[in-house]
Design a protein around this motif. Sequence first.
Motif, PDB file in Angstrom:
ATOM      1  N   GLY A 294      16.170   7.692  -8.925  1.00 27.83           N
ATOM      2  CA  GLY A 294      15.829   6.360  -8.686  1.00 27.83           C
ATOM      3  C   GLY A 294      15.802   5.785  -7.437  1.00 27.83           C
ATOM      4  N   LYS A 295      15.282   6.484  -6.481  1.00 23.80           N
ATOM      5  CA  LYS A 295      15.191   5.962  -5.219  1.00 23.80           C
ATOM      6  C   LYS A 295      13.746   5.315  -4.918  1.00 23.80           C
ATOM      7  CE  LYS A 295      18.122   9.804  -3.177  1.00 23.80           C
ATOM      8  NZ  LYS A 295      18.253  10.899  -2.053  1.00 23.80           N
ATOM      9  N   LYS A 296      13.992   4.178  -4.135  1.00 26.11           N
ATOM     10  CA  LYS A 296      12.966   3.307  -3.763  1.00 26.11           C
ATOM     11  C   LYS A 296      11.926   4.082  -3.114  1.00 26.11           C
ATOM     12  CE  LYS A 296      11.708  -0.945  -1.343  1.00 26.11           C
ATOM     13  NZ  LYS A 296      12.097  -1.966  -0.232  1.00 26.11           N
ATOM     14  N   GLU A 297      12.202   4.792  -2.290  1.00 27.76           N
ATOM     15  CA  GLU A 297      11.037   5.422  -1.632  1.00 27.76           C
ATOM     16  C   GLU A 297      10.211   6.367  -2.088  1.00 27.76           C
ATOM     17  OE1 GLU A 297      14.937   7.630  -0.469  1.00 27.76           O
ATOM     18  OE2 GLU A 297      14.285   5.499  -0.827  1.00 27.76           O
ATOM     19  N   ASN A 298      10.799   6.966  -3.278  1.00 25.84           N
ATOM     20  CA  ASN A 298       9.776   7.898  -4.044  1.00 25.84           C
ATOM     21  C   ASN A 298       9.494   7.124  -5.632  1.00 25.84           C
ATOM     22  OD1 ASN A 298      12.217   8.096  -5.349  1.00 25.84           O
ATOM     23  ND2 ASN A 298      11.868  10.449  -5.195  1.00 25.84           N
ATOM     24  N   ALA A 299       9.584   5.873  -5.673  1.00 21.56           N
ATOM     25  CA  ALA A 299       9.184   5.292  -7.082  1.00 21.56           C
ATOM     26  C   ALA A 299       8.026   5.498  -7.259  1.00 21.56           C
ATOM     27  CB  ALA A 299       9.727   3.758  -6.735  1.00 21.56           C
ATOM     28  N   PRO A 300       7.440   5.973  -8.608  1.00 18.36           N
ATOM     29  CA  PRO A 300       6.171   5.984  -9.027  1.00 18.36           C
ATOM     30  C   PRO A 300       5.271   4.917  -8.738  1.00 18.36           C
ATOM     31  CG  PRO A 300       7.767   6.647 -10.818  1.00 18.36           C
ATOM     32  CD  PRO A 300       8.604   6.063  -9.744  1.00 18.36           C
TER      33      PRO A 300
ATOM     34  N   GLY B 170       0.794  -1.193   0.161  1.00 14.95           N
ATOM     35  CA  GLY B 170       0.028   0.101  -0.085  1.00 14.95           C
ATOM     36  C   GLY B 170       0.708   1.324  -0.077  1.00 14.95           C
ATOM     37  N   LYS B 171       2.163   1.183  -0.212  1.00 17.86           N
ATOM     38  CA  LYS B 171       2.975   2.559   0.101  1.00 17.86           C
ATOM     39  C   LYS B 171       4.021   2.326  -1.153  1.00 17.86           C
ATOM     40  CE  LYS B 171       2.831   2.032   5.309  1.00 17.86           C
ATOM     41  NZ  LYS B 171       3.697   2.131   6.480  1.00 17.86           N
ATOM     42  N   THR B 172       4.472   1.365  -1.542  1.00 14.20           N
ATOM     43  CA  THR B 172       5.591   1.572  -2.652  1.00 14.20           C
ATOM     44  C   THR B 172       5.229   0.352  -3.783  1.00 14.20           C
ATOM     45  OG1 THR B 172       6.866  -0.505  -1.530  1.00 14.20           O
ATOM     46  CG2 THR B 172       7.275   1.894  -0.944  1.00 14.20           C
ATOM     47  N   SER B 173       5.771   0.636  -4.924  1.00 15.74           N
ATOM     48  CA  SER B 173       5.600  -0.178  -6.025  1.00 15.74           C
ATOM     49  C   SER B 173       6.958  -0.877  -6.289  1.00 15.74           C
ATOM     50  CB  SER B 173       4.993   0.621  -7.096  1.00 15.74           C
ATOM     51  OG  SER B 173       4.981  -0.220  -8.345  1.00 15.74           O
ATOM     52  N   PRO B 174       6.940  -2.052  -6.658  1.00 17.61           N
ATOM     53  CA  PRO B 174       8.131  -2.696  -7.423  1.00 17.61           C
ATOM     54  C   PRO B 174       8.453  -2.316  -8.754  1.00 17.61           C
ATOM     55  CG  PRO B 174       6.333  -4.220  -7.436  1.00 17.61           C
ATOM     56  CD  PRO B 174       5.857  -2.904  -6.726  1.00 17.61           C
ATOM     57  N   SER B 175       7.697  -1.469  -9.329  1.00 17.33           N
ATOM     58  CA  SER B 175       8.073  -0.992 -10.933  1.00 17.33           C
ATOM     59  C   SER B 175       9.417  -0.434 -10.885  1.00 17.33           C
ATOM     60  CB  SER B 175       6.857  -0.205 -11.176  1.00 17.33           C
ATOM     61  OG  SER B 175       6.779   0.930 -10.329  1.00 17.33           O
ATOM     62  N   GLY B 176       9.818   0.224  -9.970  1.00 14.35           N
ATOM     63  CA  GLY B 176      11.197   0.579 -10.137  1.00 14.35           C
ATOM     64  C   GLY B 176      12.276  -0.301  -9.985  1.00 14.35           C
ATOM     65  N   PHE B 177      12.072  -1.375  -9.427  1.00 16.73           N
ATOM     66  CA  PHE B 177      13.263  -2.390  -9.254  1.00 16.73           C
ATOM     67  C   PHE B 177      13.056  -3.101 -10.561  1.00 16.73           C
ATOM     68  CE2 PHE B 177      13.314  -7.125  -8.635  1.00 16.73           C
ATOM     69  CZ  PHE B 177      14.557  -7.038  -8.408  1.00 16.73           C
ATOM     70  N   TYR B 178      11.944  -3.222 -11.196  1.00 23.01           N
ATOM     71  CA  TYR B 178      11.839  -4.182 -12.200  1.00 23.01           C
ATOM     72  C   TYR B 178      12.270  -3.033 -13.333  1.00 23.01           C
ATOM     73  CZ  TYR B 178       8.621  -7.163  -9.790  1.00 23.01           C
ATOM     74  OH  TYR B 178       8.232  -7.955  -8.865  1.00 23.01           O
ATOM     75  N   TYR B 179      12.009  -1.824 -13.487  1.00 21.32           N
ATOM     76  CA  TYR B 179      12.333  -1.003 -14.661  1.00 21.32           C
ATOM     77  C   TYR B 179      13.803  -0.941 -14.656  1.00 21.32           C
ATOM     78  CZ  TYR B 179      12.576   3.010 -17.580  1.00 21.32           C
ATOM     79  OH  TYR B 179      12.638   3.832 -18.770  1.00 21.32           O
ATOM     80  N   LYS B 180      14.648  -0.836 -13.360  1.00 19.89           N
ATOM     81  CA  LYS B 180      16.181  -0.659 -13.283  1.00 19.89           C
ATOM     82  C   LYS B 180      16.729  -1.902 -14.014  1.00 19.89           C
ATOM     83  CE  LYS B 180      16.601   2.246  -9.359  1.00 19.89           C
ATOM     84  NZ  LYS B 180      17.218   2.384  -7.969  1.00 19.89           N
TER      85      LYS B 180
END
Length: 206
Positions: free
Chosen positions: A181-187, A149-159
Amino acid sequence: MGKVNLIKNIVSNKVVNFAEIKPSAKQVPGTVKVMEPQDSFKRACECVAHFDDSKTTVFGEFPKDYVDVEEFMVEAEPEHYSRLLKKLIPAKPAHMMTSQTLKPSYYISHLFSHGKGQGTEAVKSVVTKSLNDTRTQGRVTIQSDIIDGKTSPSGFYYKLGFRFANKDYNRIMQEWLEQGGKKENAPLLTGLMYLPKENIHHCLNY
């Protein structure tokens, strides 16, 4: 009796009680088990994936090596009154439309990671298996969902090189990456992601 964690495996549609599972001595936390549809979870810390040739209909912009495109005729519709919309709907002539279905690929349905680098290595293992499978030739898809409910794994996959079938989403992700590209503010973007052929080398060497 302590609290028992129950997780439903969407691949085999079974409920697995992890408290009753006895880990094999050969299993290493964070390793990948590429699963066929009839398999079930072995450990909580795994990448759960399976070969998928269900020809799922998809929408968006996919490269030609990921989808089969089919044209079909839509029959003409006469003018009619819609009770739901409470208005007259004009007639529509017959016209051609296209549909996209995914080619055989490996679909990562769940990714559990409890240590630095474990998730990355797990995804790499699936990509390697797909490369070695003549049916899939490196095609890998994954569903990016917000779990906590707070973060999305899309940043990890995008990297790692995965992309959305939506150019606006990819533009947002690229801007985020260029800004650190910080995890805490990933779209907080969700949806199906795929690994383009040109990004396979990057993923395996990430």
